[in-house]
Motif scaffolding. Structure first.
Motif, PDB file in Angstrom:
ATOM      1  N   ASN A  73      23.523  17.078 -15.947  1.00  0.00           N
ATOM      2  CA  ASN A  73      24.172  18.103 -16.768  1.00  0.00           C
ATOM      3  C   ASN A  73      24.794  17.391 -17.973  1.00  0.00           C
ATOM      4  OD1 ASN A  73      26.570  16.899 -15.771  1.00  0.00           O
ATOM      5  ND2 ASN A  73      26.656  18.344 -14.063  1.00  0.00           N
ATOM      6  N   LYS A  74      25.731  18.017 -18.649  1.00  0.00           N
ATOM      7  CA  LYS A  74      26.320  17.413 -19.841  1.00  0.00           C
ATOM      8  C   LYS A  74      27.173  16.185 -19.527  1.00  0.00           C
ATOM      9  CE  LYS A  74      26.444  21.620 -22.648  1.00  0.00           C
ATOM     10  NZ  LYS A  74      27.309  22.551 -23.398  1.00  0.00           N
ATOM     11  N   LYS A  75      27.657  16.101 -18.292  1.00  0.00           N
ATOM     12  CA  LYS A  75      28.566  15.010 -17.935  1.00  0.00           C
ATOM     13  C   LYS A  75      27.896  13.868 -17.175  1.00  0.00           C
ATOM     14  CE  LYS A  75      32.818  17.774 -17.722  1.00  0.00           C
ATOM     15  NZ  LYS A  75      33.974  18.163 -16.845  1.00  0.00           N
ATOM     16  N   TYR A  76      26.838  14.156 -16.442  1.00  0.00           N
ATOM     17  CA  TYR A  76      26.278  13.147 -15.541  1.00  0.00           C
ATOM     18  C   TYR A  76      24.770  12.947 -15.717  1.00  0.00           C
ATOM     19  CZ  TYR A  76      30.671  13.391 -12.948  1.00  0.00           C
ATOM     20  OH  TYR A  76      31.998  13.337 -12.590  1.00  0.00           O
ATOM     21  N   ALA A  77      24.368  11.705 -15.456  1.00  0.00           N
ATOM     22  CA  ALA A  77      22.952  11.361 -15.324  1.00  0.00           C
ATOM     23  C   ALA A  77      22.667  11.215 -13.835  1.00  0.00           C
ATOM     24  CB  ALA A  77      22.646  10.065 -16.056  1.00  0.00           C
ATOM     25  N   LEU A  78      21.409  11.397 -13.454  1.00  0.00           N
ATOM     26  CA  LEU A  78      21.063  11.410 -12.036  1.00  0.00           C
ATOM     27  C   LEU A  78      19.938  10.430 -11.736  1.00  0.00           C
ATOM     28  CD1 LEU A  78      21.698  13.511  -9.508  1.00  0.00           C
ATOM     29  CD2 LEU A  78      19.337  14.131  -9.949  1.00  0.00           C
ATOM     30  N   LEU A  79      20.166   9.581 -10.729  1.00  0.00           N
ATOM     31  CA  LEU A  79      19.123   8.713 -10.173  1.00  0.00           C
ATOM     32  C   LEU A  79      18.831   9.210  -8.768  1.00  0.00           C
ATOM     33  CD1 LEU A  79      17.391   6.106  -9.725  1.00  0.00           C
ATOM     34  CD2 LEU A  79      19.529   4.983  -9.044  1.00  0.00           C
ATOM     35  N   ARG A  80      17.552   9.450  -8.488  1.00  0.00           N
ATOM     36  CA  ARG A  80      17.171   9.878  -7.137  1.00  0.00           C
ATOM     37  C   ARG A  80      15.968   9.060  -6.664  1.00  0.00           C
ATOM     38  NH1 ARG A  80      16.987  15.485  -7.374  1.00  0.00           N
ATOM     39  NH2 ARG A  80      19.020  15.600  -6.371  1.00  0.00           N
ATOM     40  N   VAL A  81      16.073   8.519  -5.452  1.00  0.00           N
ATOM     41  CA  VAL A  81      14.966   7.777  -4.846  1.00  0.00           C
ATOM     42  C   VAL A  81      14.614   8.463  -3.533  1.00  0.00           C
ATOM     43  CG1 VAL A  81      14.159   5.569  -3.950  1.00  0.00           C
ATOM     44  CG2 VAL A  81      15.726   5.606  -5.898  1.00  0.00           C
ATOM     45  N   GLN A  82      13.379   8.961  -3.461  1.00  0.00           N
ATOM     46  CA  GLN A  82      12.906   9.674  -2.273  1.00  0.00           C
ATOM     47  C   GLN A  82      11.763   8.885  -1.642  1.00  0.00           C
ATOM     48  OE1 GLN A  82      12.062  13.071  -4.967  1.00  0.00           O
ATOM     49  NE2 GLN A  82      13.082  14.336  -3.423  1.00  0.00           N
ATOM     50  N   ASP A  83      11.792   8.756  -0.324  1.00  0.00           N
ATOM     51  CA  ASP A  83      10.682   8.082   0.349  1.00  0.00           C
ATOM     52  C   ASP A  83      10.211   8.912   1.543  1.00  0.00           C
ATOM     53  OD1 ASP A  83      11.862   7.249   2.977  1.00  0.00           O
ATOM     54  OD2 ASP A  83      13.175   6.014   1.745  1.00  0.00           O
ATOM     55  N   THR A  84       9.021   8.602   1.999  1.00  0.00           N
ATOM     56  CA  THR A  84       8.459   9.284   3.175  1.00  0.00           C
ATOM     57  C   THR A  84       8.468   8.319   4.360  1.00  0.00           C
ATOM     58  OG1 THR A  84       6.210   8.633   2.513  1.00  0.00           O
ATOM     59  CG2 THR A  84       6.991  10.791   1.790  1.00  0.00           C
ATOM     60  N   GLN A  92       0.829  -1.222   0.000  1.00  0.00           N
ATOM     61  CA  GLN A  92       0.000   0.000   0.000  1.00  0.00           C
ATOM     62  C   GLN A  92       0.860   1.268   0.000  1.00  0.00           C
ATOM     63  OE1 GLN A  92      -3.323  -0.166   2.842  1.00  0.00           O
ATOM     64  NE2 GLN A  92      -2.981  -2.361   3.035  1.00  0.00           N
ATOM     65  N   ILE A  93       1.921   1.212  -0.799  1.00  0.00           N
ATOM     66  CA  ILE A  93       2.826   2.348  -0.941  1.00  0.00           C
ATOM     67  C   ILE A  93       2.686   2.907  -2.357  1.00  0.00           C
ATOM     68  CG2 ILE A  93       5.258   3.053  -1.033  1.00  0.00           C
ATOM     69  CD1 ILE A  93       5.799   0.837   1.048  1.00  0.00           C
ATOM     70  N   ASN A  94       2.650   4.220  -2.464  1.00  0.00           N
ATOM     71  CA  ASN A  94       2.511   4.874  -3.769  1.00  0.00           C
ATOM     72  C   ASN A  94       3.887   4.993  -4.432  1.00  0.00           C
ATOM     73  OD1 ASN A  94      -0.326   5.482  -3.282  1.00  0.00           O
ATOM     74  ND2 ASN A  94       0.419   7.037  -1.844  1.00  0.00           N
ATOM     75  N   LEU A  95       4.137   4.188  -5.458  1.00  0.00           N
ATOM     76  CA  LEU A  95       5.403   4.235  -6.186  1.00  0.00           C
ATOM     77  C   LEU A  95       5.241   5.141  -7.398  1.00  0.00           C
ATOM     78  CD1 LEU A  95       8.295   3.301  -6.696  1.00  0.00           C
ATOM     79  CD2 LEU A  95       7.371   1.281  -7.867  1.00  0.00           C
ATOM     80  N   LYS A  96       5.934   6.262  -7.373  1.00  0.00           N
ATOM     81  CA  LYS A  96       5.857   7.239  -8.462  1.00  0.00           C
ATOM     82  C   LYS A  96       7.164   7.220  -9.251  1.00  0.00           C
ATOM     83  CE  LYS A  96       3.016  10.169  -5.455  1.00  0.00           C
ATOM     84  NZ  LYS A  96       2.893  11.489  -4.796  1.00  0.00           N
ATOM     85  N   LYS A 111       9.308   7.953  -4.607  1.00  0.00           N
ATOM     86  CA  LYS A 111       9.434   8.547  -5.941  1.00  0.00           C
ATOM     87  C   LYS A 111      10.816   8.265  -6.514  1.00  0.00           C
ATOM     88  CE  LYS A 111       8.930  12.773  -8.658  1.00  0.00           C
ATOM     89  NZ  LYS A 111       8.629  14.221  -8.644  1.00  0.00           N
ATOM     90  N   VAL A 112      10.838   7.716  -7.721  1.00  0.00           N
ATOM     91  CA  VAL A 112      12.092   7.429  -8.424  1.00  0.00           C
ATOM     92  C   VAL A 112      12.212   8.393  -9.597  1.00  0.00           C
ATOM     93  CG1 VAL A 112      13.439   5.724  -9.680  1.00  0.00           C
ATOM     94  CG2 VAL A 112      11.961   4.997  -7.787  1.00  0.00           C
ATOM     95  N   THR A 113      13.298   9.148  -9.619  1.00  0.00           N
ATOM     96  CA  THR A 113      13.543  10.104 -10.700  1.00  0.00           C
ATOM     97  C   THR A 113      14.863   9.754 -11.389  1.00  0.00           C
ATOM     98  OG1 THR A 113      12.447  11.845  -9.416  1.00  0.00           O
ATOM     99  CG2 THR A 113      13.795  12.546 -11.277  1.00  0.00           C
ATOM    100  N   ILE A 114      14.832   9.690 -12.715  1.00  0.00           N
ATOM    101  CA  ILE A 114      16.057   9.478 -13.496  1.00  0.00           C
ATOM    102  C   ILE A 114      16.086  10.545 -14.575  1.00  0.00           C
ATOM    103  CG2 ILE A 114      17.381   7.914 -14.950  1.00  0.00           C
ATOM    104  CD1 ILE A 114      16.046   5.571 -13.551  1.00  0.00           C
ATOM    105  N   LYS A 115      17.063  11.432 -14.485  1.00  0.00           N
ATOM    106  CA  LYS A 115      17.141  12.578 -15.396  1.00  0.00           C
ATOM    107  C   LYS A 115      18.591  12.841 -15.794  1.00  0.00           C
ATOM    108  CE  LYS A 115      12.770  14.095 -14.915  1.00  0.00           C
ATOM    109  NZ  LYS A 115      11.813  14.293 -16.034  1.00  0.00           N
ATOM    110  N   ASP A 116      18.761  13.698 -16.804  1.00  0.00           N
ATOM    111  CA  ASP A 116      20.077  14.239 -17.095  1.00  0.00           C
ATOM    112  C   ASP A 116      20.384  15.283 -16.027  1.00  0.00           C
ATOM    113  OD1 ASP A 116      20.802  12.809 -19.380  1.00  0.00           O
ATOM    114  OD2 ASP A 116      19.653  14.134 -20.687  1.00  0.00           O
TER     115      ASP A 116
END
Length: 230
Positions: free
Chosen positions: A152-163, A103-107, A145-150
């Motif tokens: 900058n020009k050199k790096y990609a970013l993975l971020r996982v945030q939870d409550t 019962q967790i909201n995975l975004k 929430k899982v975010t995967i974005k550019d």
């Protein structure tokens, strides 16, 4: 004195690597032997307990085998960047049902074009280990929430945030050390060897990136991983 300390550190690292390697090989053989007996044992009373224990043991052995490769620098980074969305989607096949059951909201917010130079198995290991912890410590009704974005020009970013439950301030800094845990094993019966974030750090750094964690106890935890594009 500095030379002596350096040699001592080298000896400790060598002993650690040998221990991990020997333990991984020994346990792999034991698991193979136990697995051969599993079909007859699971039919008996408490067979489900045996089966669950065997699954946990297999997971631990797999983790040690990969750690053995990491500590011996046997992991190679591909010359051609890989699609992080493709790798993440493979992980979400498993974790969407787990989040739903809990019962967790995975975004999920993923840039379809983002790529990075990282061992594919290593990237999935990072995402799996961070999601494992997020699900484990987030109560029903909470968010991940899982975010995967550019980045900058050199790096990609993975971020996982939870409550989730968050981590005590005095333990945050030591979490990337081997066998470190954010919870007291005497008070909380949570599965884990205390190796996940240590391995995540090795994977990210061997790829040429880094990993960071921020948390407030009782509020949230955020894990951020930067990975090189080339």
């Amino acid at each position: 004195l500095a030379n002596q300390e350096f040699k001592l550190e080298e000896e400790i690292d060598k002993s650690q690597s040998e221990f991990i390697s020997n333990t991984s090989v020994r346990l792999s053989k034991d698991v193979a032997s136990i697995s051969a007996l599993a079909p007859s044992i699971v039919k008996e009373s408490h067979g489900d307990t045996f089966e669950n224990g065997l699954k946990s043991l297999k997971k631990a052995v797999s983790k040690l085998a990969y750690l053995d490769k990491l500590t011996s620098s046997a992991i190679s980074t591909p010359n051609i960047p890989v699609s992080l969305k493709t790798l993440a989607d493979e992980v979400f096949v498993t974790y969407r049902p787990i989040a739903l059951k809990s019962q967790i909201n995975l975004k999920v917010d993923i840039d379809q074009k983002v790529q990075a130079s990282v061992d594919p198995q290593g990237f999935k290991y990072i995402l799996i280990s961070v999601l494992d912890n997020a699900v484990k410590f987030t109560k029903p009704g909470g968010d991940i929430k899982v975010t995967i974005k550019d980045h900058n020009k050199k790096y990609a970013l993975l971020r996982v945030q939870d409550t989730g439950a968050g981590i005590p301030k005095n333990k945050v800094e030591s979490l990337f050390a081997p066998f470190s845990r954010g919870t007291d094993t005497l008070k909380f019966d949570y599965e884990g060897l205390g190796l996940d974030l240590y391995m995540d750090k090795l994977i990210a750094e061997q790829a040429g990136g880094n990993i960071a964690l921020s948390s407030i106890e009782g509020a949230y935890t955020t894990v951020t991983v930067k990975l090189p594009k080339k």
